[in-house]
Design a protein around this motif. Structure first.
Motif, PDB file in Angstrom:
ATOM      1  N   TRP A 166       0.859  -1.191   0.000  1.00  0.00           N
ATOM      2  CA  TRP A 166       0.000   0.000   0.000  1.00  0.00           C
ATOM      3  C   TRP A 166       0.885   1.227   0.000  1.00  0.00           C
ATOM      4  CZ3 TRP A 166      -4.956  -0.477  -0.995  1.00  0.00           C
ATOM      5  CH2 TRP A 166      -5.817   0.601  -0.810  1.00  0.00           C
ATOM      6  N   GLY A 167       0.375   2.325  -0.467  1.00  0.00           N
ATOM      7  CA  GLY A 167       1.159   3.549  -0.435  1.00  0.00           C
ATOM      8  C   GLY A 167       0.348   4.741  -0.878  1.00  0.00           C
ATOM      9  N   ALA A 168       0.846   5.903  -0.553  1.00  0.00           N
ATOM     10  CA  ALA A 168       0.238   7.167  -0.974  1.00  0.00           C
ATOM     11  C   ALA A 168       1.337   8.225  -0.987  1.00  0.00           C
ATOM     12  CB  ALA A 168      -0.876   7.583  -0.022  1.00  0.00           C
ATOM     13  N   ASP A 169       1.177   9.213  -1.836  1.00  0.00           N
ATOM     14  CA  ASP A 169       2.145  10.299  -1.915  1.00  0.00           C
ATOM     15  C   ASP A 169       1.729  11.531  -1.129  1.00  0.00           C
ATOM     16  OD1 ASP A 169       3.986   8.890  -3.341  1.00  0.00           O
ATOM     17  OD2 ASP A 169       3.552   9.813  -5.278  1.00  0.00           O
ATOM     18  N   GLU A 170       0.564  11.479  -0.491  1.00  0.00           N
ATOM     19  CA  GLU A 170       0.105  12.612   0.315  1.00  0.00           C
ATOM     20  C   GLU A 170      -0.801  12.097   1.423  1.00  0.00           C
ATOM     21  OE1 GLU A 170      -3.566  14.067  -2.485  1.00  0.00           O
ATOM     22  OE2 GLU A 170      -1.556  14.717  -3.017  1.00  0.00           O
ATOM     23  N   PRO A 171      -1.077  12.934   2.427  1.00  0.00           N
ATOM     24  CA  PRO A 171      -1.975  12.496   3.499  1.00  0.00           C
ATOM     25  C   PRO A 171      -3.334  12.075   2.940  1.00  0.00           C
ATOM     26  CG  PRO A 171      -0.867  14.518   4.114  1.00  0.00           C
ATOM     27  CD  PRO A 171      -0.565  14.276   2.650  1.00  0.00           C
ATOM     28  N   GLN A 172      -3.955  11.115   3.592  1.00  0.00           N
ATOM     29  CA  GLN A 172      -5.235  10.582   3.138  1.00  0.00           C
ATOM     30  C   GLN A 172      -6.398  11.281   3.819  1.00  0.00           C
ATOM     31  OE1 GLN A 172      -5.076   8.013   0.520  1.00  0.00           O
ATOM     32  NE2 GLN A 172      -3.331   9.384   0.693  1.00  0.00           N
ATOM     33  N   SER A 173      -7.572  11.255   3.176  1.00  0.00           N
ATOM     34  CA  SER A 173      -8.802  11.820   3.718  1.00  0.00           C
ATOM     35  C   SER A 173      -9.862  10.732   3.757  1.00  0.00           C
ATOM     36  CB  SER A 173      -9.303  12.972   2.831  1.00  0.00           C
ATOM     37  OG  SER A 173      -8.363  14.014   2.797  1.00  0.00           O
ATOM     38  N   TYR A 174     -10.663  10.752   4.804  1.00  0.00           N
ATOM     39  CA  TYR A 174     -11.716   9.749   4.968  1.00  0.00           C
ATOM     40  C   TYR A 174     -13.036  10.429   5.256  1.00  0.00           C
ATOM     41  CZ  TYR A 174      -7.574   6.887   5.360  1.00  0.00           C
ATOM     42  OH  TYR A 174      -6.371   6.291   5.107  1.00  0.00           O
ATOM     43  N   PRO A 175     -14.174   9.852   4.938  1.00  0.00           N
ATOM     44  CA  PRO A 175     -14.311   8.502   4.412  1.00  0.00           C
ATOM     45  C   PRO A 175     -13.871   8.424   2.953  1.00  0.00           C
ATOM     46  CG  PRO A 175     -16.460   9.556   4.542  1.00  0.00           C
ATOM     47  CD  PRO A 175     -15.460  10.514   5.124  1.00  0.00           C
ATOM     48  N   ASP A 176     -13.515   7.223   2.549  1.00  0.00           N
ATOM     49  CA  ASP A 176     -13.152   6.958   1.160  1.00  0.00           C
ATOM     50  C   ASP A 176     -13.657   5.579   0.770  1.00  0.00           C
ATOM     51  OD1 ASP A 176     -11.396   5.140   2.311  1.00  0.00           O
ATOM     52  OD2 ASP A 176      -9.731   5.715   1.027  1.00  0.00           O
ATOM     53  N   GLY A 177     -13.526   5.261  -0.494  1.00  0.00           N
ATOM     54  CA  GLY A 177     -14.025   3.984  -1.000  1.00  0.00           C
ATOM     55  C   GLY A 177     -13.052   2.836  -0.847  1.00  0.00           C
ATOM     56  N   GLY A 178     -11.817   3.121  -0.374  1.00  0.00           N
ATOM     57  CA  GLY A 178     -10.845   2.052  -0.173  1.00  0.00           C
ATOM     58  C   GLY A 178      -9.991   1.724  -1.380  1.00  0.00           C
ATOM     59  N   THR A 179      -9.979   2.606  -2.386  1.00  0.00           N
ATOM     60  CA  THR A 179      -9.116   2.365  -3.535  1.00  0.00           C
ATOM     61  C   THR A 179      -7.708   2.866  -3.213  1.00  0.00           C
ATOM     62  OG1 THR A 179      -9.747   4.464  -4.545  1.00  0.00           O
ATOM     63  CG2 THR A 179     -10.970   2.504  -5.234  1.00  0.00           C
ATOM     64  N   GLU A 180      -6.716   2.172  -3.737  1.00  0.00           N
ATOM     65  CA  GLU A 180      -5.334   2.547  -3.450  1.00  0.00           C
ATOM     66  C   GLU A 180      -5.010   3.896  -4.070  1.00  0.00           C
ATOM     67  OE1 GLU A 180      -0.794   0.787  -3.431  1.00  0.00           O
ATOM     68  OE2 GLU A 180      -2.336  -0.314  -4.514  1.00  0.00           O
ATOM     69  N   PRO A 181      -4.457   4.797  -3.268  1.00  0.00           N
ATOM     70  CA  PRO A 181      -4.061   6.100  -3.800  1.00  0.00           C
ATOM     71  C   PRO A 181      -2.921   5.957  -4.816  1.00  0.00           C
ATOM     72  CG  PRO A 181      -4.071   6.085  -1.394  1.00  0.00           C
ATOM     73  CD  PRO A 181      -4.211   4.672  -1.851  1.00  0.00           C
ATOM     74  N   ALA A 182      -2.786   6.941  -5.651  1.00  0.00           N
ATOM     75  CA  ALA A 182      -1.696   6.945  -6.627  1.00  0.00           C
ATOM     76  C   ALA A 182      -0.371   7.230  -5.929  1.00  0.00           C
ATOM     77  CB  ALA A 182      -1.963   8.007  -7.691  1.00  0.00           C
ATOM     78  N   TRP A 183       0.664   6.533  -6.362  1.00  0.00           N
ATOM     79  CA  TRP A 183       2.021   6.823  -5.920  1.00  0.00           C
ATOM     80  C   TRP A 183       2.951   6.401  -7.038  1.00  0.00           C
ATOM     81  CZ3 TRP A 183       5.307   2.632  -5.400  1.00  0.00           C
ATOM     82  CH2 TRP A 183       4.700   1.398  -5.249  1.00  0.00           C
ATOM     83  N   ARG A 184       4.167   7.015  -7.083  1.00  0.00           N
ATOM     84  CA  ARG A 184       5.007   6.820  -8.260  1.00  0.00           C
ATOM     85  C   ARG A 184       6.378   6.221  -8.004  1.00  0.00           C
ATOM     86  NH1 ARG A 184       4.911  12.651 -10.051  1.00  0.00           N
ATOM     87  NH2 ARG A 184       6.905  12.002 -10.865  1.00  0.00           N
ATOM     88  N   ARG A 185       6.982   6.499  -6.871  1.00  0.00           N
ATOM     89  CA  ARG A 185       8.369   6.084  -6.665  1.00  0.00           C
ATOM     90  C   ARG A 185       8.481   5.226  -5.418  1.00  0.00           C
ATOM     91  NH1 ARG A 185      11.744   8.463  -9.842  1.00  0.00           N
ATOM     92  NH2 ARG A 185      13.528   8.631  -8.479  1.00  0.00           N
ATOM     93  N   HIS A 186       9.604   4.495  -5.302  1.00  0.00           N
ATOM     94  CA  HIS A 186       9.815   3.597  -4.168  1.00  0.00           C
ATOM     95  C   HIS A 186       9.725   4.343  -2.840  1.00  0.00           C
ATOM     96  CE1 HIS A 186      11.430   0.165  -1.922  1.00  0.00           C
ATOM     97  NE2 HIS A 186      12.196   1.044  -1.299  1.00  0.00           N
ATOM     98  N   PHE A 187      10.422   5.459  -2.744  1.00  0.00           N
ATOM     99  CA  PHE A 187      10.409   6.236  -1.506  1.00  0.00           C
ATOM    100  C   PHE A 187       9.342   7.313  -1.577  1.00  0.00           C
ATOM    101  CE2 PHE A 187      14.805   4.632  -1.677  1.00  0.00           C
ATOM    102  CZ  PHE A 187      14.825   3.954  -0.471  1.00  0.00           C
ATOM    103  N   PRO A 188       8.557   7.481  -0.510  1.00  0.00           N
ATOM    104  CA  PRO A 188       7.484   8.472  -0.528  1.00  0.00           C
ATOM    105  C   PRO A 188       8.017   9.881  -0.308  1.00  0.00           C
ATOM    106  CG  PRO A 188       7.579   7.416   1.617  1.00  0.00           C
ATOM    107  CD  PRO A 188       8.582   6.713   0.750  1.00  0.00           C
ATOM    108  N   PRO A 189       7.299  10.877  -0.831  1.00  0.00           N
ATOM    109  CA  PRO A 189       7.652  12.268  -0.543  1.00  0.00           C
ATOM    110  C   PRO A 189       7.138  12.651   0.846  1.00  0.00           C
ATOM    111  CG  PRO A 189       5.686  12.203  -1.892  1.00  0.00           C
ATOM    112  CD  PRO A 189       6.160  10.775  -1.740  1.00  0.00           C
ATOM    113  N   LEU A 190       7.490  13.833   1.276  1.00  0.00           N
ATOM    114  CA  LEU A 190       6.997  14.363   2.543  1.00  0.00           C
ATOM    115  C   LEU A 190       5.470  14.282   2.546  1.00  0.00           C
ATOM    116  CD1 LEU A 190       7.905  15.735   5.174  1.00  0.00           C
ATOM    117  CD2 LEU A 190       7.578  17.926   4.019  1.00  0.00           C
ATOM    118  N   GLY A 191       4.903  13.699   3.601  1.00  0.00           N
ATOM    119  CA  GLY A 191       3.455  13.518   3.698  1.00  0.00           C
ATOM    120  C   GLY A 191       2.965  12.201   3.139  1.00  0.00           C
TER     121      GLY A 191
END
Length: 175
Positions: free
Chosen positions: A42-67
């Motif tokens: 699992w991963g995300a490139d920014e803080p998450q907001s809820y409620p959500d539908g449970g789909t995986e957020p977009a992310w692009r690189r091995h190491f995450p950016p700030l947040g």
């Protein structure tokens, strides 16, 4: 190669908890890193907001950016696994694990540093955490590490693969 089952929760249209997904996460491998298996759970490139539908957020690189964050299972083969890496194999590894190899030092094989806080636990086997001060620390199943953006390496000196579980959290490097 070992796959891992992943159950993901989400919220229905009334805001109640629901299982949004139940799937198998297959490992990524590359001839550029012989014997390494990486399961991006699992991963995300920014803080998450809820409620959500449970789909995986977009992310692009091995190491995450700030947040951002990553949840990754990592299998480390015994030292000496595989042949020397060709340029073609290295290019494949850069595609399979975007941003990972760019953090490696050329003068010290395996030594790398990222702008992340890495929370890790050894699930099976034994690994050696090497630091750039020359120290080495043996970790066995159940041992944990909080790796605070320092240069480090992982080595498996045994005959069986070792598996680790990581949560990588984007951090800010100053100075």
């Amino acid at each position: 190669m070992t796959s891992r089952r992943r159950i993901v929760t989400g919220h229905d249209h009334d805001g109640r908890s629901t299982v949004a997904g139940d799937s198998v996460v297959e490992p990524r491998t590359s001839p550029g890193l012989p014997g390494v298996e990486m399961r991006y759970l699992w991963g995300a490139d920014e803080p998450q907001s809820y409620p959500d539908g449970g789909t995986e957020p977009a992310w692009r690189r091995h190491f995450p950016p700030l947040g951002g964050f990553r949840f990754v299972s990592f299998t480390l083969p015994p030292a000496g696994t595989g042949e020397p890496v060709s340029e073609q194999a290295s290019a494949h590894a850069r595609e399979a694990f975007p941003g990972l190899l760019e953090t490696y030092r050329e003068d010290e094989p395996g030594m790398h540093r990222s702008d992340t806080t890495d929370l890790a636990i050894v699930l099976s086997g034994e690994v050696v955490l090497g630091l750039d001060d020359g120290s080495e620390h043996v970790l066995r199943a159940g041992d944990t590490v909080v790796q605070n953006g320092t240069a480090h390496s992982w080595t498996n000196r045994n005959t069986e693969p070792a598996e680790m579980l990581f949560v990588l959290v984007g951090a800010r490097r100053e100075g």
